[in-house]
Enzyme design. Structure first.
Site, short mmCIF file in Angstrom:
data_model
loop_
_atom_site.label_atom_id
_atom_site.label_comp_id
_atom_site.label_asym_id
_atom_site.label_seq_id
_atom_site.Cartn_x
_atom_site.Cartn_y
_atom_site.Cartn_z
N THR A 263 -4.86 -2.72 4.95
CA THR A 263 -5.79 -3.42 5.84
C THR A 263 -6.39 -2.53 6.93
OG1 THR A 263 -3.94 -4.03 7.23
CG2 THR A 263 -4.58 -5.61 5.54
N ARG B 93 -0.47 -0.05 13.18
CA ARG B 93 0.87 -0.64 13.09
C ARG B 93 1.54 -0.67 14.45
NH1 ARG B 93 1.96 3.15 7.94
NH2 ARG B 93 0.77 1.93 6.44
N GLY C 295 0.86 -1.18 0.00
CA GLY C 295 0.00 0.00 0.00
C GLY C 295 0.89 1.22 0.00
N HIS C 296 0.99 1.89 -1.12
CA HIS C 296 1.89 3.03 -1.22
C HIS C 296 1.06 4.31 -1.34
CE1 HIS C 296 5.23 0.17 -2.84
NE2 HIS C 296 4.87 -0.09 -1.61
N ARG D 274 -5.09 -1.88 9.69
CA ARG D 274 -4.66 -2.31 11.03
C ARG D 274 -3.72 -1.29 11.65
NH1 ARG D 274 -2.10 -8.12 9.80
NH2 ARG D 274 -1.50 -7.05 7.89
P1 IMO Z 1 4.39 -2.09 1.68
O1 IMO Z 1 4.80 -2.31 0.26
C1 IMO Z 1 3.96 -3.69 5.68
C2 IMO Z 1 3.28 -8.02 6.06
C3 IMO Z 1 1.95 -8.45 6.61
C4 IMO Z 1 2.36 -9.75 7.30
C5 IMO Z 1 3.40 -10.32 6.35
C6 IMO Z 1 2.86 -11.37 5.38
O2 IMO Z 1 3.25 -1.16 1.86
O3 IMO Z 1 5.57 -1.73 2.52
P2 IMO Z 1 1.39 -11.18 3.18
O4 IMO Z 1 -0.02 -10.68 2.97
O5 IMO Z 1 2.40 -10.45 2.37
O6 IMO Z 1 1.49 -12.67 3.03
O7 IMO Z 1 1.69 -10.88 4.73
O8 IMO Z 1 3.90 -9.22 5.63
N1 IMO Z 1 3.19 -7.11 4.89
C7 IMO Z 1 3.45 -5.80 4.93
N2 IMO Z 1 3.74 -4.98 5.97
N3 IMO Z 1 3.95 -3.18 4.44
C8 IMO Z 1 3.69 -3.96 3.37
O9 IMO Z 1 3.81 -3.53 2.12
C9 IMO Z 1 3.38 -5.33 3.60
N4 IMO Z 1 3.05 -6.38 2.80
C10 IMO Z 1 2.97 -7.46 3.60
O10 IMO Z 1 1.44 -7.51 7.53
O11 IMO Z 1 3.00 -9.47 8.52
MG MG Z 2 2.38 0.19 2.92
#
Ligand code: IMO
Ligand code: MG
Length: 431
Positions: free
Chosen positions: A303, A307, A40-41, A305
């Site tokens: 999501t 952090r 999520g950017h 949630r």
């Molecule tokens: P960006 O690109 C933060 C975390 C999830 C979970 C773990 C596995 O915005 O930085 P998944 O759905 O990928 O199988 O979940 O990885 N997670 C992220 N946490 N930023 C993200 O993306 C994430 N993509 C997955 O919360 O702990």
């Molecule tokens: Mg993100």
């Protein structure tokens, strides 16, 4: 043939979107090499905040071609929705501006159902976007590649076969109701009719761009500590956000990479379960997280949630710098630390009476580590309006210098607020 790589060096959400958005202004092609719509950017443009999940951030820059590489996993329904949302913001999205690799894998309905079913049994706190199951099928040679969407009828057949197979698992292993095979097949086939025009051999697209001397920006999703190999397994995502993922996920040679920008927050956040040595709770946590009133507060962009939050962990940072060959850092959200009387940075771990300088590979060791902090004086000034390094409070500068020193690479970009103008380009703050 220069490729600049931009990747996260913590647990995600470092502010990669706003840094790519700034760099994309000088790029000809922006490519996503890993992950799916678990990312999520958020990008702040004027008063509007646009959230991208799979489309590369270059979409906001007229001259950029955007590529969703072979290393990604694509949810056709969600990608279609995302494209419509970007269009609604007045941005052109067409095959002229966006290409999807035929070799990317498709996230299918059963992947979403399996992700949810496993999480319900006590998982790791995934984003429930079907990421793990889709990559599992890829590795098991059961996956469906995006190229199949070219022929919606063949794609519908593939979705049927997938759904029937997953239904057996859902019913027998997870005691869940089966998915509707025909409804899944028709919804996905319908999305395919909209997406097939974007399919391309993106390895060739990148080769041609690089041979023509174009400037390519490889945009990572997730981050080093969520890497399936180098992160805190099993509390990781299912792809390789680290540097190797660029070569694998785009089909480009390593020699083409000239710059690796590691994006780090001035503190640390993590969504989902797993070790987090510098985590804090209570009032300080609320202070770092924000109330959720602003779109840039620390609540998941995908999501929603809240952090988990904590101090900057220089042990983890050094590790991420090393494994990625990071050449420079972009440090984000420095403004969030304004107003704290002191600021901590973790410089080593205490593990069973010993001091660890290096990030341990074993997650069980990491779980037992305590942070050893260096405490620095804080600053009171609101720095969001500051446009020059020299104009920052001395204590803020000292903090950034210390981070650069501990990481062993210069800080070249510094964000002091969410807006496009609140990003300082530095000569390279070393120490
Ligand atoms: P960006 O690109 C933060 C975390 C999830 C979970 C773990 C596995 O915005 O930085 P998944 O759905 O990928 O199988 O979940 O990885 N997670 C992220 N946490 N930023 C993200 O993306 C994430 N993509 C997955 O919360 O702990
Ligand atoms: Mg993100």
């Amino acid at each position: 043939m220069p490729i600049t790589v931009l990747l996260g060096v913590q647990w995600g959400d470092e502010g990669k979107g706003r840094i790519t958005d700034a760099l994309a202004a000088e790029a000809d092609l922006v490519a996503r090499y890993n992950g799916g719509d678990n990312a999520g950017h958020s990008i702040t443009i004027g008063r509007a905040v646009v959230r991208l999940h799979l489309v590369p951030s270059g979409i906001f820059h007229e001259r950029c071609l955007n590529v969703i590489g072979n290393g990604t996993v694509v949810n056709p329904l969600n990608l279609r929705k995302e494209i419509e949302e970007i269009r609604a913001a007045g941005i052109e999205v067409s095959p002229r501006r966006l290409r999807i690799s035929r070799a990317a894998h498709v996230i299918l309905p059963g992947h979403l159902a399996l992700d949810a079913a496993r999480e319900a049994q006590g998982g790791i706190g995934t984003t429930q976007r079907g990421i793990g199951p889709a990559y599992s099928d890829k590795a098991a040679r059961l996956g469906v590649r995006a190229g199949v969407m070219e022929d919606p009828k063949a794609f519908a057949d593939a979705v049927r076969a997938h759904t029937e197979r997953v239904n057996r698992l859902l019913v027998h292993e997870f005691n869940r109701p089966p998915l509707d095979v025909e409804a899944s097949a028709s919804a996905y086939a319908e999305a395919a009719t909209h997406l097939r025009a974007y399919l391309d051999d993106t390895t060739q697209v990148l080769r041609e761009a690089l041979r023509a001397g174009k400037h390519v920006l490889a945009e990572g999703a997730q981050a080093a500590l969520l890497d399936i190999d180098h992160g805190t397994y099993p509390f990781v995502t299912a792809s390789n956000p680290t540097i190797g993922g660029v070569m694998i996920g785009l089909g480009v040679p390593p020699q083409a990479i000239t710059r690796v920008i590691g994006v780090a927050k001035a503190f640390t956040t993590r969504v989902g379960s797993g070790p987090f040595v510098t985590e804090v709770h209570g009032d300080l946590a609320l202070r770092l997280r924000g109330t959720g009133a602003n779109p840039w507060d620390e609540y998941g962009a995908t999501t929603g949630r809240p952090r988990r939050v904590g101090w900057l962990d220089a042990v983890a940072l050094r590790y991420a710098v090393w494994i990625n060959g990071v050449t420079e850092l972009a440090l984000t959200k420095l403004d969030v630390l304004s107003g704290l009387s002191t600021v901590n940075v973790c410089v080593a771990y205490r593990y069973r009476g010993r001091t660890l300088e290096d990030f341990p590979q074993d997650t069980s060791i990491l779980n037992a580590c305590e942070p050893i902090y260096e405490t620095m004086p804080g600053w009171d000034e609101d720095i969001r309006g500051v446009r020059a390094w020299e104009a920052l409070p001395a204590n803020a500068r000292a903090f950034v210098q210390r981070v650069a020193q501990l990481a062993g690479v210069p800080v070249r970009l510094l964000s002091t607020g969410p807006e496009r103008a609140q990003l300082l380009q530095l000569d390279g703050v070393q120490s």
